[in-house]
Design a protein around this motif. Sequence first.
Motif, short mmCIF file in Angstrom:
data_model
loop_
_atom_site.label_atom_id
_atom_site.label_comp_id
_atom_site.label_asym_id
_atom_site.label_seq_id
_atom_site.Cartn_x
_atom_site.Cartn_y
_atom_site.Cartn_z
N TRP A 199 -2.20 26.55 -40.99
CA TRP A 199 -2.78 26.08 -42.06
C TRP A 199 -2.85 24.58 -41.96
N ALA A 200 -2.27 23.75 -40.90
CA ALA A 200 -2.52 22.34 -40.43
C ALA A 200 -3.50 22.16 -39.55
N THR A 201 -4.28 23.30 -39.05
CA THR A 201 -5.17 22.78 -38.36
C THR A 201 -6.35 22.49 -38.80
N SER A 202 -6.99 21.46 -38.45
CA SER A 202 -8.26 20.71 -38.96
C SER A 202 -9.47 20.91 -38.11
N ALA A 203 -10.54 21.03 -38.80
CA ALA A 203 -11.90 21.27 -38.06
C ALA A 203 -11.96 20.21 -37.01
N GLU A 204 -11.61 18.99 -37.26
CA GLU A 204 -11.75 17.80 -36.13
C GLU A 204 -10.77 18.23 -34.88
N GLU A 205 -9.75 18.80 -35.17
CA GLU A 205 -8.83 19.26 -34.07
C GLU A 205 -9.53 20.51 -33.21
N VAL A 206 -10.04 21.42 -33.83
CA VAL A 206 -10.73 22.75 -33.21
C VAL A 206 -11.94 21.80 -32.48
N ASP A 207 -12.86 21.05 -33.40
CA ASP A 207 -13.86 20.53 -32.47
C ASP A 207 -13.46 19.64 -31.39
N ALA A 208 -12.51 18.85 -31.26
CA ALA A 208 -12.17 18.00 -30.27
C ALA A 208 -11.65 19.03 -28.91
N PHE A 209 -11.02 20.33 -29.37
CA PHE A 209 -10.70 21.05 -28.33
C PHE A 209 -12.15 21.73 -27.79
N LEU A 210 -12.73 22.20 -28.51
CA LEU A 210 -14.18 22.68 -28.16
C LEU A 210 -15.03 21.62 -27.24
N SER A 211 -14.87 20.53 -27.63
CA SER A 211 -15.63 19.53 -26.86
C SER A 211 -14.95 19.39 -25.39
N ALA A 212 -13.48 19.46 -25.67
CA ALA A 212 -12.87 19.34 -24.11
C ALA A 212 -13.04 20.50 -23.34
N TYR A 213 -13.15 21.67 -23.96
CA TYR A 213 -13.45 22.86 -23.26
C TYR A 213 -14.90 22.71 -22.74
N ALA A 214 -15.91 22.27 -23.51
CA ALA A 214 -17.25 22.18 -22.94
C ALA A 214 -17.25 21.32 -21.83
N ALA A 215 -16.56 20.06 -21.89
CA ALA A 215 -16.67 19.10 -20.92
C ALA A 215 -16.16 19.49 -19.74
N GLN A 216 -15.12 20.46 -19.59
CA GLN A 216 -14.45 20.88 -18.28
C GLN A 216 -15.31 21.80 -17.49
N LEU A 217 -16.15 22.51 -18.19
CA LEU A 217 -16.91 23.65 -17.76
C LEU A 217 -17.62 23.19 -16.30
N LEU A 255 -15.65 29.08 -28.72
CA LEU A 255 -15.04 29.39 -27.42
C LEU A 255 -15.82 30.43 -26.78
N PHE A 256 -16.12 31.43 -27.69
CA PHE A 256 -16.43 32.55 -27.04
C PHE A 256 -17.84 33.03 -26.96
N SER A 257 -18.85 31.86 -27.32
CA SER A 257 -20.06 31.79 -27.31
C SER A 257 -20.92 31.68 -26.10
N GLY A 258 -19.85 31.11 -25.19
CA GLY A 258 -20.60 30.47 -23.91
C GLY A 258 -20.46 31.69 -22.65
N ASN A 259 -20.36 31.14 -21.63
CA ASN A 259 -20.71 32.22 -20.78
C ASN A 259 -19.41 32.56 -19.88
N ASP A 260 -18.25 31.63 -20.08
CA ASP A 260 -16.97 31.75 -19.17
C ASP A 260 -15.95 32.32 -20.29
N ALA A 261 -15.47 31.68 -21.20
CA ALA A 261 -14.24 32.20 -21.87
C ALA A 261 -14.75 33.48 -22.69
N VAL A 262 -13.91 34.73 -22.50
CA VAL A 262 -14.26 35.79 -23.17
C VAL A 262 -13.12 36.16 -24.15
N SER A 263 -13.24 36.77 -25.36
CA SER A 263 -12.01 37.15 -26.11
C SER A 263 -11.68 38.55 -25.76
#
Lengths: 345, 345, 345, 345
Positions: free
Chosen positions: D327-345, D273-281
């Motif tokens: 504990w229940a979060t999966s890598a797929e779920e994270v990646d799906a979120f990151l894709s959704a994030y990237a797609a809307q930029l 999330l924080f490697s791009g140009n918009d979102a900042v931690s």
Amino acid sequence: MFFASDNSSGAAPEIMAAVLRANDGSQRSYGGDDLMARVTAQVRALFEAPEAAVYLVATGTAANALSIALTCPPWGAVFCHQKAHVAEDECNAPEFFAGGAKLLLVDGAEGKIDPAALQVQLDRIGAGGVHSLQSGMMTLTNITEAGTLYTPAEIAALTALAKAKGLPCHLDGARFANALVASGATPAEMTWKAGIDILSFGGTKNGCLGVEAVVIFDPAKAFEFEIRRKRAGHLFSKHRFLSAQFDAYLEDGLWLRLAGQANAMGQRLASGLFSGNDAVSVHPVPANLMFADWSRGTSVRLQAKGAQFYSRAGAEGRERARLVTSWATSAEEVDAFLSAYAAQL
Amino acid sequence: MFFASDNSSGAAPEIMAAVLRANDGSQRSYGGDDLMARVTAQVRALFEAPEAAVYLVATGTAANALSIALTCPPWGAVFCHQKAHVAEDECNAPEFFAGGAKLLLVDGAEGKIDPAALQVQLDRIGAGGVHSLQSGMMTLTNITEAGTLYTPAEIAALTALAKAKGLPCHLDGARFANALVASGATPAEMTWKAGIDILSFGGTKNGCLGVEAVVIFDPAKAFEFEIRRKRAGHLFSKHRFLSAQFDAYLEDGLWLRLAGQANAMGQRLASGLFSGNDAVSVHPVPANLMFADWSRGTSVRLQAKGAQFYSRAGAEGRERARLVTSWATSAEEVDAFLSAYAAQL
Amino acid sequence: MFFASDNSSGAAPEIMAAVLRANDGSQRSYGGDDLMARVTAQVRALFEAPEAAVYLVATGTAANALSIALTCPPWGAVFCHQKAHVAEDECNAPEFFAGGAKLLLVDGAEGKIDPAALQVQLDRIGAGGVHSLQSGMMTLTNITEAGTLYTPAEIAALTALAKAKGLPCHLDGARFANALVASGATPAEMTWKAGIDILSFGGTKNGCLGVEAVVIFDPAKAFEFEIRRKRAGHLFSKHRFLSAQFDAYLEDGLWLRLAGQANAMGQRLASGLFSGNDAVSVHPVPANLMFADWSRGTSVRLQAKGAQFYSRAGAEGRERARLVTSWATSAEEVDAFLSAYAAQL
Amino acid sequence: MFFASDNSSGAAPEIMAAVLRANDGSQRSYGGDDLMARVTAQVRALFEAPEAAVYLVATGTAANALSIALTCPPWGAVFCHQKAHVAEDECNAPEFFAGGAKLLLVDGAEGKIDPAALQVQLDRIGAGGVHSLQSGMMTLTNITEAGTLYTPAEIAALTALAKAKGLPCHLDGARFANALVASGATPAEMTWKAGIDILSFGGTKNGCLGVEAVVIFDPAKAFEFEIRRKRAGHLFSKHRFLSAQFDAYLEDGLWLRLAGQANAMGQRLASGLFSGNDAVSVHPVPANLMFADWSRGTSVRLQAKGAQFYSRAGAEGRERARLVTSWATSAEEVDAFLSAYAAQL
């Protein structure tokens, strides 16, 4: 003919004069006044308790509730007589100050806790683990709400039972002076020598404007008391006016003379009233407070003649009246009441 | 040269005389005395509030903590200034009386709540559902702890924000008389006309022995106040001695004359002290309380000459002293202080 | 042979299965879960109370103490039976939650409040002004601590007395299902139709892991309950696991079937035990809880054979044992106990 | 794509299985179950604290508020960070449990108490005598509400300051496992070796149904804790179901594996999330909780694609979103979120 309460009298002239004197000049506030040092010294000497911590508050409920809160955890029980002032007349003040403690009412004739009944309750402590009765403290009242007297030996017997279970013991001495006069005991005999750890030492009912001392015989909890007093809004800024009252109260035995008058008038009233055929004393009358059981209608007839006192319906055809004398009661006032009583029979 | 606190003065002669007079004869206890009826009537007339409920207690902490408990649920927040007396100087009394409420501290210059800062906090109410900030009440202090004055318009502006969120508003008027004198406002203008629902109306600091009135403009909660007062041990049995003080305090404008003297002495002190090159006033001084910022060492030198006041280290090379005048402060006392100050420069 | 408590059994299989099912996927926390909506709907339908507010907590003490705090002011009294669970077994939880309220213990045979004794206590309300007993609330328990049953008519008689004095009424239904089964009454008949305003509807003792519903028939105080629950730490984040239990508990009458089994086993045990010459039932046994009075020594002999239950000394030569059956008690277990009992006679 | 709270996940399969297993047979209630003995032994071993007292409750608010009440007198202050959960999200529970204590909010960047700011507040203790700030306790949170981490050294630095003033120290470890994983510290290093006296050791957010352990390193106050737990309604009758959860949670390091997964997913999310140009931690992200500052509109767009998380307005043109993995979060779920994030930029 005013027998409704020892709270209805004003202040003794010596007390009032001391308040006036205390008004001169500037004084440190919040208990740092010079007179308070004198009060502490007087109390320690009187009680033969050179380490005792002494604090003043303005009401009996404050003295009792703060004393209870100091000695009873929120999950504890306040062991007291069924009819104790703290149980009946303080609007849950002990429960409030002690953060939700429970009053555990113990039976006993003549307004006094019965040792066997106390033991039954004490034996419940800890029996149910965390679920049920935990420790706490015990509070006695002398003169009791029934007007009766605990002797030092009776107090010692009860505190021994309580202390065997680890309970600190408090004495509600709203009428402490009356109890001492009635018993002939010294302050020490009635308190720490009999197992009392903390005392509400009343001044208000016995000639002050409004002041009670709290005497803590083991000073380890003294600072906590100071905190609790402040936090409850019972620390006076112009504290000198409390100090002045209590200083004068103790000076030259004034407090005992005032109580002596109250008690003497109580005896005069009781012996006149209970010597005839109608009025019967409900309890022994060692001091200045009595309950008369007399024929229904008597109260109204006496009140019509100007006598002031509380009365309620009693058994079939009877009434129960409460009569209280004070330091301000005169022999003439008592005799006028007795005449009025005799005249209406 | 006593400028440590308006609590260090005694009682005004008129007040003391009234207490003496009140001592005659028997009186109903617990607020049923004749003088209390006069007090209530006087307060209602003064405040143009014929329905107001009026109660007396002996300390400011009692007045404030009972007022707060009456208007704030245990899960609520007490919105107050960062430096409010209820937050800084009452040993968790508001939290105790209100059963565990939270003080929510709001910033603002000159000891006064900043409306914008208040709005930020008010907007948090309800935002977190049951988890976070619930409703509560607001309390203001006038004269503030900084010695400054809220005008009625400033009070109205803050209460309007609070009331838009449903919060009742209390005024801590430990120095209410000083505030009225300083502002020229009427009692009504400073209170209910400006959105105040309940007032701690101070007497103690301004010439009484120890008495504060609580004035409840909407009497719907009056009985609850009575219960809370009793349960907190703040109902006096010989209540006449509180009534007598407040009755004399209000009689013929004595209270305003006493505050007038305190304020005039405050002005005399401030104008002398802050006209030179060293001492600077930290805040405006509209009344009888001021904070002086002066060169380090000044306090010790003045105290060595007999002046009494509180002082603490200030910024580099400076000290911050608090100076308070009272009804008992004389022009001579002020001038002596100013001379001592000038002499040590 | 486990008869010590209905708390010692586990959870019914249907309940456990529901908890497992509820574990799938993400759910809104803090009561926003889908299952809670079902619970509310089921409770409303069962009680014929479409407006009722329904909340879940995990322990009976939480349900009772929160219900009491919701309906009793800090200065009020909780009218309850001398032996009520809230008085004897909750370590001052009601006093804590209600901010220092007082438990007022009322006598009555068979664990049930005697209407005449209640009236005597109710008549004290307000009699002493602010000093003594104020209003409050009443709480009843059904099945009582004595194992006995209030009929709806008996409840209605008591609530009528309480309500004539303005007291809200609570029912501690830790064994509510057992009471319904024993009486044949509907949920509505046992509660709001009989004057009950708020109910602790037990699940834990009757086959759940740990869940109790609080049912508030007048929803005006519902939000206050939510606040009190959160503030007491009784709002679950993963609330779905409470919802799932109660949803399954109510589904298809499971709760009544479980209580039916407990009661049937109670009857089987009682009729076997009390038909001979030694053991006597102390109270009537309408449900699953009984007190046996038997010859001293019996308890030890039975416990030696593996039976688990509480016992204490009784009258001369006697013992008093408490025996509880649950949803998990089998006929074989009862019969084994009865055989052991017969064998040791 | 569920990132709203670690409370929204269910229970880990191993935990659920343990609850199922615990259901067999009868067990002593109220903490006397066999599994609780195992929990205590495991905790003592893990913390190298053979004397520690260990108790279970079902909610984090209960664990925190009971711990605070155990260590802070009613007149004391709870020193905590401005944004601490106990200050912001528990509806005055600490004030309630501690009988009216005050929360004293201390500033500090990144959700962590600043030592200098703490010292300023600590120095106020006792400065105003009985009137103002008394002693109390300090509570820290790790992982903090900002998602940041206190190292053991940072904790030790703060507790050293607090202990120099006599304050006991508590750690709110609702995310204790996440903090350990993020820091590599041992349980002992993060707690008693760093000056922590009492720990809320969270289970609920990290894979349990609802259980938190309170670990008291000095067992002198252990019984008082038991009393307080019962009195607050937080002692479970069918306690085995709490024990079973925590026993399985600790078994073979499950708790650290679950937190390891949550933290790994947090890192994966943050680094994407924080490697791009918009979102900042907003803060460093050592564990599983982060705050993203991104362009306004981003939140709505992501939520429209099914992502769940909290968001509020930020600075001009920006939004602030809170994202939590569990504990229940999966890598797929994270990646799906990151894709959704990237797609809307």
